[in-house]
Design a protein around this motif. Structure first.
Motif, PDB file in Angstrom:
ATOM      1  N   TYR A  70       2.723 -12.326   1.405  1.00 47.53           N
ATOM      2  CA  TYR A  70       1.440 -12.923   1.259  1.00 47.53           C
ATOM      3  C   TYR A  70       1.896 -14.513   1.330  1.00 47.53           C
ATOM      4  O   TYR A  70       1.053 -15.361   2.238  1.00 47.53           O
ATOM      5  CB  TYR A  70       0.723 -12.602   0.114  1.00 47.53           C
ATOM      6  CG  TYR A  70      -0.740 -13.297   0.056  1.00 47.53           C
ATOM      7  CD1 TYR A  70      -1.821 -12.558   0.569  1.00 47.53           C
ATOM      8  CD2 TYR A  70      -1.040 -14.713  -0.492  1.00 47.53           C
ATOM      9  CE1 TYR A  70      -2.956 -13.259   0.657  1.00 47.53           C
ATOM     10  CE2 TYR A  70      -2.235 -15.049  -0.327  1.00 47.53           C
ATOM     11  CZ  TYR A  70      -3.313 -14.566   0.163  1.00 47.53           C
ATOM     12  OH  TYR A  70      -4.535 -14.872   0.166  1.00 47.53           O
ATOM     13  N   SER A 103      -1.153  -4.303  15.076  1.00 46.21           N
ATOM     14  CA  SER A 103      -0.224  -5.224  15.949  1.00 46.21           C
ATOM     15  C   SER A 103      -1.230  -6.292  16.325  1.00 46.21           C
ATOM     16  O   SER A 103      -2.375  -5.940  16.852  1.00 46.21           O
ATOM     17  CB  SER A 103      -0.155  -4.223  17.319  1.00 46.21           C
ATOM     18  OG  SER A 103       0.424  -5.235  18.361  1.00 46.21           O
ATOM     19  N   VAL A 120      -3.770  -7.013   4.066  1.00 48.34           N
ATOM     20  CA  VAL A 120      -2.967  -5.772   3.950  1.00 48.34           C
ATOM     21  C   VAL A 120      -2.048  -6.004   2.782  1.00 48.34           C
ATOM     22  O   VAL A 120      -1.784  -5.360   2.152  1.00 48.34           O
ATOM     23  CB  VAL A 120      -2.027  -5.602   5.245  1.00 48.34           C
ATOM     24  CG1 VAL A 120      -1.057  -4.571   5.105  1.00 48.34           C
ATOM     25  CG2 VAL A 120      -2.899  -5.185   6.227  1.00 48.34           C
ATOM     26  N   TYR A 121      -1.204  -7.340   2.598  1.00 52.37           N
ATOM     27  CA  TYR A 121      -0.492  -7.710   1.685  1.00 52.37           C
ATOM     28  C   TYR A 121      -1.326  -7.799   0.239  1.00 52.37           C
ATOM     29  O   TYR A 121      -0.567  -7.161  -0.827  1.00 52.37           O
ATOM     30  CB  TYR A 121       0.171  -9.230   2.046  1.00 52.37           C
ATOM     31  CG  TYR A 121       0.849  -9.126   3.152  1.00 52.37           C
ATOM     32  CD1 TYR A 121       1.450  -8.084   3.791  1.00 52.37           C
ATOM     33  CD2 TYR A 121       0.779 -10.387   3.906  1.00 52.37           C
ATOM     34  CE1 TYR A 121       2.149  -7.843   5.016  1.00 52.37           C
ATOM     35  CE2 TYR A 121       1.619 -10.240   5.134  1.00 52.37           C
ATOM     36  CZ  TYR A 121       2.060  -9.280   5.581  1.00 52.37           C
ATOM     37  OH  TYR A 121       2.698  -9.296   6.902  1.00 52.37           O
ATOM     38  N   ARG A 169      -3.521 -10.163   7.819  1.00 51.63           N
ATOM     39  CA  ARG A 169      -2.152  -9.812   7.167  1.00 51.63           C
ATOM     40  C   ARG A 169      -2.438  -9.948   5.759  1.00 51.63           C
ATOM     41  O   ARG A 169      -1.732  -9.231   5.083  1.00 51.63           O
ATOM     42  CB  ARG A 169      -1.138 -10.599   7.704  1.00 51.63           C
ATOM     43  CG  ARG A 169      -0.933 -10.153   9.273  1.00 51.63           C
ATOM     44  CD  ARG A 169       0.599 -10.495   9.792  1.00 51.63           C
ATOM     45  NE  ARG A 169       0.838 -12.080   9.457  1.00 51.63           N
ATOM     46  CZ  ARG A 169       0.388 -12.880  10.277  1.00 51.63           C
ATOM     47  NH1 ARG A 169      -0.260 -12.643  11.523  1.00 51.63           N
ATOM     48  NH2 ARG A 169       0.807 -14.291  10.036  1.00 51.63           N
ATOM     49  N   GLN A 170      -3.161 -11.050   5.451  1.00 51.77           N
ATOM     50  CA  GLN A 170      -3.278 -11.457   3.999  1.00 51.77           C
ATOM     51  C   GLN A 170      -3.789 -10.299   3.386  1.00 51.77           C
ATOM     52  O   GLN A 170      -3.685  -9.762   2.186  1.00 51.77           O
ATOM     53  CB  GLN A 170      -4.103 -12.691   3.628  1.00 51.77           C
ATOM     54  CG  GLN A 170      -3.235 -13.882   4.025  1.00 51.77           C
ATOM     55  CD  GLN A 170      -3.996 -15.174   3.948  1.00 51.77           C
ATOM     56  OE1 GLN A 170      -5.285 -15.297   4.133  1.00 51.77           O
ATOM     57  NE2 GLN A 170      -3.053 -16.287   3.864  1.00 51.77           N
ATOM     58  N   GLU A 214      -0.213  -0.821   7.087  1.00 52.50           N
ATOM     59  CA  GLU A 214       0.406  -1.596   7.676  1.00 52.50           C
ATOM     60  C   GLU A 214      -0.654  -2.528   8.764  1.00 52.50           C
ATOM     61  O   GLU A 214      -1.710  -2.124   9.093  1.00 52.50           O
ATOM     62  CB  GLU A 214       1.201  -1.002   8.939  1.00 52.50           C
ATOM     63  CG  GLU A 214       2.388  -0.081   8.220  1.00 52.50           C
ATOM     64  CD  GLU A 214       3.424  -1.133   7.443  1.00 52.50           C
ATOM     65  OE1 GLU A 214       3.421  -2.113   7.835  1.00 52.50           O
ATOM     66  OE2 GLU A 214       4.192  -0.625   6.611  1.00 52.50           O
ATOM     67  N   PRO A 215      -0.048  -3.792   8.766  1.00 54.61           N
ATOM     68  CA  PRO A 215      -1.057  -4.738   9.634  1.00 54.61           C
ATOM     69  C   PRO A 215      -1.073  -4.203  11.064  1.00 54.61           C
ATOM     70  O   PRO A 215      -0.042  -3.744  11.659  1.00 54.61           O
ATOM     71  CB  PRO A 215      -0.191  -6.153   9.501  1.00 54.61           C
ATOM     72  CG  PRO A 215       0.762  -6.005   8.393  1.00 54.61           C
ATOM     73  CD  PRO A 215       1.135  -4.569   8.317  1.00 54.61           C
ATOM     74  N   THR A 261      -9.611  -4.932   9.478  1.00 51.99           N
ATOM     75  CA  THR A 261      -8.659  -4.630   8.322  1.00 51.99           C
ATOM     76  C   THR A 261      -9.264  -4.116   7.151  1.00 51.99           C
ATOM     77  O   THR A 261      -8.608  -3.415   6.429  1.00 51.99           O
ATOM     78  CB  THR A 261      -7.615  -5.762   8.245  1.00 51.99           C
ATOM     79  OG1 THR A 261      -6.915  -6.170   9.654  1.00 51.99           O
ATOM     80  CG2 THR A 261      -6.589  -5.644   7.432  1.00 51.99           C
ATOM     81  N   THR A 274       2.645 -16.238   4.621  1.00 50.27           N
ATOM     82  CA  THR A 274       1.538 -16.423   5.512  1.00 50.27           C
ATOM     83  C   THR A 274       1.175 -18.011   5.382  1.00 50.27           C
ATOM     84  O   THR A 274       0.048 -18.460   6.177  1.00 50.27           O
ATOM     85  CB  THR A 274       0.152 -15.550   5.595  1.00 50.27           C
ATOM     86  OG1 THR A 274      -0.210 -15.729   4.134  1.00 50.27           O
ATOM     87  CG2 THR A 274       0.959 -14.114   5.636  1.00 50.27           C
ATOM     88  N   SER A 290      -2.388  -8.746  14.538  1.00 48.17           N
ATOM     89  CA  SER A 290      -3.347  -9.223  13.530  1.00 48.17           C
ATOM     90  C   SER A 290      -3.143 -10.643  13.230  1.00 48.17           C
ATOM     91  O   SER A 290      -1.958 -11.202  13.456  1.00 48.17           O
ATOM     92  CB  SER A 290      -3.016  -8.484  12.194  1.00 48.17           C
ATOM     93  OG  SER A 290      -3.403  -7.137  12.401  1.00 48.17           O
TER      94      SER A 290
END
Length: 541
Positions: free
Chosen positions: A400, A366, A376-377, A373-374, A363-364, A343, A403, A368
């Motif tokens: 964020y 699939s 990405v945010y 994901r953090q 976008e995260p 990422t 999560t 992830s």
């Protein structure tokens, strides 16, 4: 002369190239050039070479190769207890792997320790080595309950291992490898925070002591680089950085590690050269689908250095190549890092090139994990802040924080961690709360000035400068950019914005310093970057 004035007058020297002639990677699958280690042991002379080389491979984080060498000794000489210690150590991925082994590595290490304890051929010193690593592979494991308690227990176990190695080193002062391993343990990722660099300086002192006796010991050079990998000490690691790749040219990680110091000093040509060599070494058939973490780590630094030199197209190529690496290509102790690393490439590309709409659209992937994901945010928040898009910034903050567990979020609000603080700060900035945003980042930036930002991350101090610049507080922004360049010299965006502000404030000699270095660093810039660099290109003092 104050700190900032001293910096401005000296900044131009960072453009000088500390050339390092990296050796060509031998065309071979098995390592033969890993440095020289004298590992005292009670086993037969016939296995000494394999034990020495196994430790040398371990020191360069070539864990699979180290494991094979120690395993060969156990087959040739089953009563050689210290070889089983080596097997366990090669399942404990020091500094960069998991804080503690899990799964198959945990079981393998426990079996090795049991065999080592039963093996007849060992001294009291070697038994102490085995007892030390047994702390890490404690058969009782960590109780499965509250995660915060688990984190404390992990730290305690890593601390106990380090203390045990320190006791061995003190009891056997002629055992230089005990000193090297003790120094390595002081730098372990699972250890408590070291904001005042106390353990780091202690490790450096130990390693410098061994260096006099063993100048070709790969562990000494390697761990000096790790110890000096911060703004306060980076220059102290430069001799080791110049030397390590020559000491152990067969190890992909040894070819990469010098770039940690080069990046701290803004020596981008050296970063690129080191990581091209490391990437090439990591693409050997025996490694490309088993230890790809070395390859991806080299590519992170390579992309970052290309971005700092305006070679955006090459950075894109690196990111595309990184996207072809599979999680299963990583070694078992590193697979949990793959989503985060993967990422990082698209995030880094859009943020460093200031493509805020693309950053906001990231976008995260699939499947992830939480850390990916953090990222990405976090990327969304930085972009939303620059665009003054309060709604997008609030959404990024909410995503964020979703999560995090409630207890972790509450703890973070009391003691802000870097990434959450940056997400929150950009949300505040997007809402127009400029002072609150800068205030939230200030302690993060102050800490990074001392211990350093993450390897290829954005500096919090540069973010503060960006916020103040966008808020129209030019003089305050320039002050933060100056400080940021002390900790992270040579960053393209910091130099560009510092030059623009200095020029606008009539500080032409200072602007000339920034622009001169920027032009030197970006002589091979892509056409797109060249447009952004127009102020530096057209500046006349």
């Amino acid at each position: 002369m104050n700190r900032v004035t001293s910096f401005v007058s000296a900044l131009a020297i960072w453009s000088l190239s500390y050339a390092v002639a990296l050796p060509q990677m031998p065309g071979m699958d098995m390592p033969t050039q890993l440095g020289r280690v004298e590992f005292q042991n009670s086993c037969s002379p016939q296995v000494k070479k394999h034990l020495d080389t196994g430790v040398a491979a371990l020191y360069s984080f070539w864990f699979a190769e180290s494991h094979q060498l120690f395993e060969r000794v156990t087959k040739e000489e089953p009563d050689c207890a210290i070889a089983y210690w080596g097997l366990a150590m090669s399942d404990y991925e020091q500094i960069e792997g998991r804080s503690l082994p899990e799964g198959a590595q945990l079981a393998d290490g426990q079996a090795a320790i049991t065999s080592g304890e039963a093996a007849a051929r060992k001294t009291l010193r070697e038994a102490a080595y085995i007892n030390a690593i047994a702390i890490i592979f404690d058969a009782n494991g960590i109780p499965d309950h509250d995660q915060r308690v688990q984190r404390v227990q992990r730290v305690q176990r890593v601390q106990r291992f380090s203390a045990a190695m320190g006791a061995i080193s003190a009891a056997y002062p002629l055992d230089r490898q005990a000193a090297v391993i003790y120094a390595m343990s002081l730098l372990k990722d699972g250890m408590p925070a070291d904001p005042d660099l106390v353990r780091t300086r202690k490790a450096l002192a130990i390693l410098n002591g061994v260096l006099q006796a063993e100048p070709d010991n790969p562990g000494v050079a390697h761990f000096i680089i790790h110890a000096a990998d911060n703004p306060q000490m980076a220059s102290l690691g430069l001799p080791a950085a110049r030397r390590y790749a020559k000491v152990a040219p067969a190890a992909p990680h040894a070819l990469h590690m010098p770039s940690h110091i080069f990046a701290r000093l803004g020596l981008w040509d050296e970063v690129i050269r080191s990581n091209l060599a490391s990437e090439k070494a990591s693409e050997q058939p025996s490694l490309i689908h088993t230890e790809a973490q070395n390859r991806m780590h080299a590519m992170e630094f390579l992309q970052y250095a290309y971005l700092q030199t305006g070679q955006d197209a090459k950075a894109v190529d690196v990111a595309r190549e990184a996207a072809t690496i599979s999680q299963t290509d990583f070694g078992p102790g590193f697979r949990q890092y793959w989503p985060l690393k993967a990422t990082g490439f698209p995030s880094r590309q859009v943020l460093e090139t200031r493509d805020w709409p693309a950053a906001l659209a990231l976008e995260p992937a699939s499947g992830s994990d939480v850390l990916a994901r953090q990222i990405v945010y976090w990327t969304h928040s930085v972009a939303a802040g620059h665009l003054r898009n309060a709604q997008a910034a609030e959404q990024a903050l909410a995503a964020y924080e979703a999560t995090l567990s409630p207890s972790d979020l509450n703890a973070m609000k009391v003691h802000p961690r870097t990434q959450w603080a940056e997400v929150k700060a950009w949300a505040l900035f997007a809402e127009g709360q400029n002072g609150a945003a800068v205030a939230l980042l200030r302690p993060i930036a102050d800490r990074q000035d001392h211990i350093g930002k993450g390897e290829v991350e954005l500096p919090a101090r540069e973010m503060m400068g960006d916020m103040l610049r966008l808020a129209g507080r030019s003089a305050d922004a320039l002050h933060e950019y100056r400080l940021s360049l002390l900790a992270d010299p040579g960053r393209l965006n910091t130099l560009l914005h510092a030059g623009e502000i200095a020029e606008s404030l009539g500080l032409k000699p200072e602007a000339a310093t920034y622009y001169s270095l920027l032009r030197a660093n970006t002589r091979d810039a892509s056409p797109l970057s060249s447009q952004a660099l127009a102020p530096a290109r057209t500046f006349e003092q």
